[in-house]
Motif scaffolding. Sequence first.
Motif, PDB file in Angstrom:
ATOM      1  N   ILE A   1      72.924  55.954  42.653  1.00  0.00           N
ATOM      2  CA  ILE A   1      72.595  54.558  42.374  1.00  0.00           C
ATOM      3  C   ILE A   1      73.864  53.707  42.382  1.00  0.00           C
ATOM      4  O   ILE A   1      73.867  52.580  42.889  1.00  0.00           O
ATOM      5  N   GLN A   2      74.953  54.269  41.849  1.00  0.00           N
ATOM      6  CA  GLN A   2      76.213  53.534  41.839  1.00  0.00           C
ATOM      7  C   GLN A   2      76.724  53.311  43.258  1.00  0.00           C
ATOM      8  O   GLN A   2      77.298  52.256  43.559  1.00  0.00           O
ATOM      9  N   LEU A   3      76.513  54.272  44.144  1.00  0.00           N
ATOM     10  CA  LEU A   3      76.911  54.089  45.538  1.00  0.00           C
ATOM     11  C   LEU A   3      76.094  52.975  46.184  1.00  0.00           C
ATOM     12  O   LEU A   3      76.641  52.138  46.920  1.00  0.00           O
ATOM     13  N   LEU A   4      74.784  52.944  45.921  1.00  0.00           N
ATOM     14  CA  LEU A   4      73.951  51.864  46.454  1.00  0.00           C
ATOM     15  C   LEU A   4      74.415  50.514  45.929  1.00  0.00           C
ATOM     16  O   LEU A   4      74.440  49.524  46.674  1.00  0.00           O
ATOM     17  N   ASN A   5      74.797  50.468  44.682  1.00  0.00           N
ATOM     18  CA  ASN A   5      75.302  49.224  44.104  1.00  0.00           C
ATOM     19  C   ASN A   5      76.624  48.818  44.749  1.00  0.00           C
ATOM     20  O   ASN A   5      76.846  47.635  45.048  1.00  0.00           O
ATOM     21  N   LEU A   6      77.496  49.796  44.971  1.00  0.00           N
ATOM     22  CA  LEU A   6      78.774  49.529  45.642  1.00  0.00           C
ATOM     23  C   LEU A   6      78.530  48.940  47.032  1.00  0.00           C
ATOM     24  O   LEU A   6      79.180  47.961  47.430  1.00  0.00           O
ATOM     25  N   LEU A   7      77.599  49.540  47.777  1.00  0.00           N
ATOM     26  CA  LEU A   7      77.307  49.057  49.129  1.00  0.00           C
ATOM     27  C   LEU A   7      76.702  47.657  49.102  1.00  0.00           C
ATOM     28  O   LEU A   7      76.969  46.841  49.991  1.00  0.00           O
TER      29      LEU A   7
ATOM     30  N   ASP B   1      69.587  71.273  53.778  1.00  0.00           N
ATOM     31  CA  ASP B   1      70.192  71.161  52.449  1.00  0.00           C
ATOM     32  C   ASP B   1      71.712  71.208  52.506  1.00  0.00           C
ATOM     33  O   ASP B   1      72.370  71.238  51.466  1.00  0.00           O
ATOM     34  N   ASP B   2      72.278  71.241  53.702  1.00  0.00           N
ATOM     35  CA  ASP B   2      73.735  71.311  53.825  1.00  0.00           C
ATOM     36  C   ASP B   2      74.370  70.002  53.373  1.00  0.00           C
ATOM     37  O   ASP B   2      73.797  68.923  53.516  1.00  0.00           O
ATOM     38  N   THR B   3      75.575  70.114  52.846  1.00  0.00           N
ATOM     39  CA  THR B   3      76.339  68.922  52.509  1.00  0.00           C
ATOM     40  C   THR B   3      76.657  68.154  53.783  1.00  0.00           C
ATOM     41  O   THR B   3      76.947  68.749  54.819  1.00  0.00           O
ATOM     42  N   LEU B   4      76.595  66.851  53.689  1.00  0.00           N
ATOM     43  CA  LEU B   4      76.876  66.019  54.856  1.00  0.00           C
ATOM     44  C   LEU B   4      78.385  65.838  54.988  1.00  0.00           C
ATOM     45  O   LEU B   4      78.973  64.861  54.510  1.00  0.00           O
TER      46      LEU B   4
ATOM     47  N   LYS C   1      71.843  63.225  49.531  1.00  0.00           N
ATOM     48  CA  LYS C   1      70.727  63.155  48.572  1.00  0.00           C
ATOM     49  C   LYS C   1      69.903  61.885  48.809  1.00  0.00           C
ATOM     50  O   LYS C   1      68.666  61.907  48.757  1.00  0.00           O
ATOM     51  N   ILE C   2      70.583  60.792  49.094  1.00  0.00           N
ATOM     52  CA  ILE C   2      69.883  59.529  49.366  1.00  0.00           C
ATOM     53  C   ILE C   2      69.076  59.631  50.655  1.00  0.00           C
ATOM     54  O   ILE C   2      67.893  59.287  50.698  1.00  0.00           O
TER      55      ILE C   2
ATOM     56  N   SER D   1      62.099  63.157  44.036  1.00  0.00           N
ATOM     57  CA  SER D   1      63.309  63.666  43.387  1.00  0.00           C
ATOM     58  C   SER D   1      64.184  62.474  43.031  1.00  0.00           C
ATOM     59  O   SER D   1      64.766  61.853  43.921  1.00  0.00           O
ATOM     60  N   PRO D   2      64.268  62.120  41.748  1.00  0.00           N
ATOM     61  CA  PRO D   2      64.979  60.903  41.356  1.00  0.00           C
ATOM     62  C   PRO D   2      66.468  60.962  41.686  1.00  0.00           C
ATOM     63  O   PRO D   2      67.080  62.034  41.675  1.00  0.00           O
ATOM     64  N   LEU D   3      67.038  59.810  41.970  1.00  0.00           N
ATOM     65  CA  LEU D   3      68.463  59.731  42.242  1.00  0.00           C
ATOM     66  C   LEU D   3      69.247  59.765  40.939  1.00  0.00           C
ATOM     67  O   LEU D   3      68.783  59.292  39.901  1.00  0.00           O
ATOM     68  N   GLY D   4      70.465  60.294  41.027  1.00  0.00           N
ATOM     69  CA  GLY D   4      71.342  60.325  39.865  1.00  0.00           C
ATOM     70  C   GLY D   4      72.182  59.070  39.775  1.00  0.00           C
ATOM     71  O   GLY D   4      72.124  58.181  40.641  1.00  0.00           O
ATOM     72  N   ASN D   5      72.990  58.997  38.743  1.00  0.00           N
ATOM     73  CA  ASN D   5      73.828  57.818  38.529  1.00  0.00           C
ATOM     74  C   ASN D   5      74.794  57.583  39.685  1.00  0.00           C
ATOM     75  O   ASN D   5      75.058  56.436  40.067  1.00  0.00           O
TER      76      ASN D   5
END
Length: 306
Positions: A104-110, A211-214, A174-175, A97-101
Amino acid sequence: MKPHEFWQNFKLGAEQEIAANFIYDAIRNLHEMETLNMETEIFPVLYNLSIGIERLMKVVIVLIEYQDGMDINAFEESLITHNHMELYKRIKPFFKSPLGNNHIQLLNLLTVFYKTHRYDRFNLSKVSPTEKDKEMFYGFLNKYLDLNLETKDEIFAIENTPQIKRFIGRTVKKITKNLYALVNEYAQVKNLYTYEISGSGSKAAKVLWGDDTLDFEDSDRIKIESLIFLMGLNDTGLIKFIKAIQPLDLDPAMDTDHLQNLLKNNPYRISQIQDEIECLYEGVEDRKDRIEKIDFIRDPGIYFSE
C-alpha cells in the motif's frame, strides 16, 4: 461478438500486456542499476511502475464494474485519474489476498510521484536542490529494509544490493499477482479470455504468472550457465568460427568487468570497455573483415556448419 465484449476481451487483453511490459521494464531498469545515486536512473523505475500498475488496475476495474447498459461516458470519465490509491480503493474489496503495508505504501509513493513530482523539473516555482522522487524512494527502502539511505551521501556510491532488488520485486509481484487473479476471475465470470497473454516466455508472464520473485537474479545465473556451456565446447561450427578470430589484446585484469558487461546492459560498463576496444581497433589490420565476422556471430539467422 458485441462491441463491449470485443472491448473487454481483446482490447483490455492487449492493455493488460502493455501494462505488464511497463512493469517488467521498470524492474529490469532497477536490475541494471549498480548504484542508487542517480535521480535520472531512479525516475524511469518509478515512472514505468506508475504507468504499468495504474493501467493494470484500470483493466481490473473495467472487468469488475462495467455492465452493459450503464452510463459509459460517466464510467470512462471515472477512469481518468492517475491516483493509484483511488483506484486501489475501488478494487480492494475484491482482493482474495490482502495487501500489506509495504504494498500500500508503494502505491501511495507512486501516486505522489506521478501526480506531484513527475513534472517538478519543468516548473520553475518547484525547482529546488531537493531530489524529491529519489528522497521518496530512499524513504520507502529505509522504512521496510531498516536502511539509512540519505540523498546527501552523494560522494559515496550507494550500492543497489540484491536485497533491495528482491524487496522491490516481491512487493511489486504481490500487487500484480493480486490484480491478475481478479482479471482471471472476472474474465471467466463474463466468459471472456482477457486473462490470456502472448506466451509463457513473454514479459507479461514474468510479471503476472508464478510465485517467483520479480527480479533478474536467475536470469544472470542462466546467462553464466550458457557461458560456461559455450566455453566447454570445442567442435561446433559456431565455436570453431569464434576461436579462429584472434582476440584483442584486452587487459586480463578486467575479466570481471567483461563478465558484468555480458550480464547487464549497463551503459557505464559498456562505455568503459568500448573505449579500450575502439583504441585496439586502430591497430587491427583488417577492421572491416573483423567486424563482419562478429556481425555473423551476432546474427541468429546464420548457421555455422561443422
